[in-house]
Design a protein around this motif. Structure first.
Motif, mmCIF file in Angstrom:
data_model
loop_
_atom_site.group_PDB
_atom_site.id
_atom_site.type_symbol
_atom_site.label_atom_id
_atom_site.label_comp_id
_atom_site.label_asym_id
_atom_site.label_seq_id
_atom_site.Cartn_x
_atom_site.Cartn_y
_atom_site.Cartn_z
ATOM 1 N N ALA B 254 0.811 -1.222 0.000
ATOM 2 C CA ALA B 254 0.000 0.000 0.000
ATOM 3 C C ALA B 254 0.842 1.270 0.000
ATOM 4 O O ALA B 254 0.347 2.346 -0.324
ATOM 5 N N LEU B 255 2.123 1.157 0.381
ATOM 6 C CA LEU B 255 2.949 2.362 0.481
ATOM 7 C C LEU B 255 4.164 2.301 -0.445
ATOM 8 O O LEU B 255 4.644 3.322 -0.919
ATOM 9 N N SER B 256 4.656 1.078 -0.728
ATOM 10 C CA SER B 256 5.924 0.822 -1.432
ATOM 11 C C SER B 256 7.074 0.991 -0.444
ATOM 12 O O SER B 256 6.899 1.560 0.633
ATOM 13 N N HIS B 257 8.225 0.494 -0.849
ATOM 14 C CA HIS B 257 9.429 0.616 -0.010
ATOM 15 C C HIS B 257 10.238 1.860 -0.366
ATOM 16 O O HIS B 257 11.361 2.039 0.125
ATOM 17 N N ASP B 258 9.694 2.706 -1.253
ATOM 18 C CA ASP B 258 10.466 3.844 -1.740
ATOM 19 C C ASP B 258 10.916 4.738 -0.578
ATOM 20 O O ASP B 258 10.170 4.980 0.354
ATOM 21 N N GLY B 259 12.134 5.217 -0.684
ATOM 22 C CA GLY B 259 12.701 6.052 0.372
ATOM 23 C C GLY B 259 13.534 5.230 1.340
ATOM 24 O O GLY B 259 14.393 5.768 2.044
ATOM 25 N N GLY B 260 13.262 3.922 1.374
ATOM 26 C CA GLY B 260 14.090 3.031 2.193
ATOM 27 C C GLY B 260 14.036 3.322 3.686
ATOM 28 O O GLY B 260 14.916 2.916 4.435
ATOM 29 N N GLY B 261 13.008 4.023 4.128
ATOM 30 C CA GLY B 261 12.873 4.300 5.567
ATOM 31 C C GLY B 261 13.836 5.366 6.063
ATOM 32 O O GLY B 261 14.116 5.472 7.257
ATOM 33 N N ARG B 262 14.325 6.201 5.152
ATOM 34 C CA ARG B 262 15.373 7.156 5.524
ATOM 35 C C ARG B 262 14.893 8.378 6.306
ATOM 36 O O ARG B 262 15.708 9.153 6.823
ATOM 37 N N LEU B 263 13.570 8.592 6.344
ATOM 38 C CA LEU B 263 13.067 9.752 7.096
ATOM 39 C C LEU B 263 13.278 9.547 8.596
ATOM 40 O O LEU B 263 13.288 8.412 9.072
ATOM 41 N N PRO B 264 13.422 10.638 9.348
ATOM 42 C CA PRO B 264 13.479 10.491 10.820
ATOM 43 C C PRO B 264 12.234 9.747 11.321
ATOM 44 O O PRO B 264 12.284 9.078 12.349
#
Lengths: 341, 341
Positions: B254-264
């Motif tokens: 539903a969200l994708s893995h884009d960004g790799g969790g890099r946000l704070p």
């Protein structure tokens, strides 16, 4: 792949499925379960297609697990029954669960808290059961997701044993409390690919990924790399000598970002080319460079095909509206997965 | 979101689109282009829907960019024309390009090498043009993707200036070589959100993401967080006090893995809850924990809603078969995107 002749006519990117490997993987799991005399309840979430479900259930169209209600409805609409919705009962979907329960002989839901039980009591899933006996506990469902951090058969078996032991101990407690013959089920492709003898004491197992397998499963030790039944076909669409890179027509819309590029070869294994790495992707492009050294561009002319073994087949399959199924060097079928929730 | 009343009836996970923000974002881009007197050729790849395309083209159904031939066909089938397929001409799709060219008044393809030109000459896209003049260069297309590593308006403008300058210098060389009035086009949402005056000398710009924007664009400096028009709605489905975690019904499907969790805050921003982090996802589950300290579970009862601002709207929208469009506190429409290649 042994022969790439048959795929030359496919537009890329394309998900191709090796039907013979799928059948072999399905057969292997069936045999392991028969040996243990444990019921196999295969999970549909990896492929979400009718055709693959028919292979996994041996055509019985009974006894499956799904991860979404969209899958549950899709299979119910196509004559499937005895469907387990392996998800903590979502409060916004109780009515849809009730409707499925009324259409099917057997529709199982999971509860993991008393609040969900209250929601269920407001809208019992089988009126007749409710009126006579109330909500009935039919079984215990555990998923040893921690097998995904294993490396090798020994570690997998240790986790499988631990999960089985804890589940069986819990079953004993239920029996001691007077709850009659509930079912016990554990899952995960790693544990069911290398079952321990004690798993024979369980009622069911519910693996899913095994029908395709993937690079991740080969690294865990669930399978050999040659058991992986899916590939993404991609074509070379650009030469960038200054960057020492090829551009290919597989972006994250065709492979997904799963795995985060953690393989020594990046986001996938490029079959037959251990010297290449899928470094990064945009929406519709992939950047390929050598693991080390200079790229020999002549080996990869514009328009030439590369085959990618996905890190995580569930995530990659999800990105495709159609799978191209091949056997003995020919495309023999196309499978269309369901999606949504 | 200001009002969550209207969304209580939606099954989750669900992609919701704020129609008024979409219109405002589209209007803002149109105004910037009118001011520069540059033709806006909006990119469809972010949303892939008819309804949003109508908003971006002001109903003209002319002058768009697409990232796949599936998009090109979808828009052509629905009365769109003057379509630019912004992709290095793929050798496996020349015939499909030719067919589109014959159906449409204007269908543009990109070439970036002489081999592609040879392929095109085998199957010219407009027979009559080919017979009279051969393949005709109609323009130069550049995408300043390097704006995506910018932080803030000043850096964006520097890249926009650099790309514009290089493109205009190339146009001068073409003119000097006797090539008559080819078009020049640059793109990217960051550069077109903060255009530099020299961009007035270009013929066209081709941004796409701006109609939705996302957390990534707000970090680059293309927009404010309040301009982001899309959310993923999710519900709390589990409390895990021992892990100090909530389970929500938004996984990578539903969200994708884009960004790799890099946000704070991990894989997304949880609206109204800067203290929470979307730590990780499985196929259908998300794990939410506090950025620091103990979670107050009472604030997040089972079944309660959270709204996620996606890191990358293109990647998140791609995962959804339907978008729920709202305005002034009501669901007013559903949009269905095309997909595939």
């Amino acid at each position: 792949m042994a022969s790439v002749e048959f795929i030359k006519g496919l537009c890329t990117p394309a998900l191709v499925v090796d039907l013979d490997k799928v059948k072999r993987n399905a057969e292997g799991m069936k045999e392991r379960c028969q040996k243990l005399q444990v019921q196999l309840r295969p999970h549909m979430k990896t492929h979400k297609t009718l055709e693959c479900a028919d292979i996994m259930t041996g055509g019985s169209r009974r006894c499956i697990v799904v991860s979404t209600l969209a899958e549950a409805s899709f299979y119910a609409d196509n004559g499937y029954d005895d469907i387990l919705y392996a998800y903590p009962l979502p409060f916004d979907k109780v009515e849809r669960c009730a409707e499925l329960s009324e259409r099917l002989s057997l529709f199982h839901v999971l509860l993991d808290n008393t609040l969900a039980l209250q929601e269920l009591k407001k809208r019992p899933l089988k009126q007749e059961i409710w009126q006579t006996e109330g909500v009935e506990l039919t079984g215990v469902y555990a998923h040893c997701g921690n097998t995904y951090s294993c490396q090798g058969e020994e570690q997998i078996k240790a986790v499988a044993q631990q999960t089985t032991t804890v589940t069986l101990q819990f079953m004993d407690k239920l029996k001691a409390a007077g709850i009659h013959s509930p079912k016990s089920s554990i899952g995960s492709t790693p544990s069911c690919s290398h079952p321990v003898p004690d798993m024979a004491k369980l009622s069911e197992v519910h693996p899913g990924n095994y029908v395709f397998y993937d690079v991740q499963q080969s690294l865990i030790g669930s399978c050999r790399l040659e058991d992986v039944a899916v590939r993404v076909l991609t074509r070379v669409i650009g030469h960038y000598p200054r960057r020492n890179q090829l551009l290919v027509d597989c972006g994250w819309t065709a492979l997904s970002h799963d795995g985060g590029g953690r393989l020594p070869t990046g986001y996938a294994i490029i079959e037959g080319h251990p010297e290449l790495k899928l470094l990064s992707m945009t929406q519709e492009h992939g950047r390929v460079e050598p693991v080390s050294g200079k790229l020999d561009f002549k080996q990869f002319p514009l328009g030439s095909l590369l085959t990618l073994m996905p890190y995580h087949a569930c995530a990659t399959a999800m990105m495709h509206p159609v799978y191209f199924v091949h056997s003995k060097g020919k495309i023999v079928d196309t499978w269309k997965p369901t999606r949504g929730w």
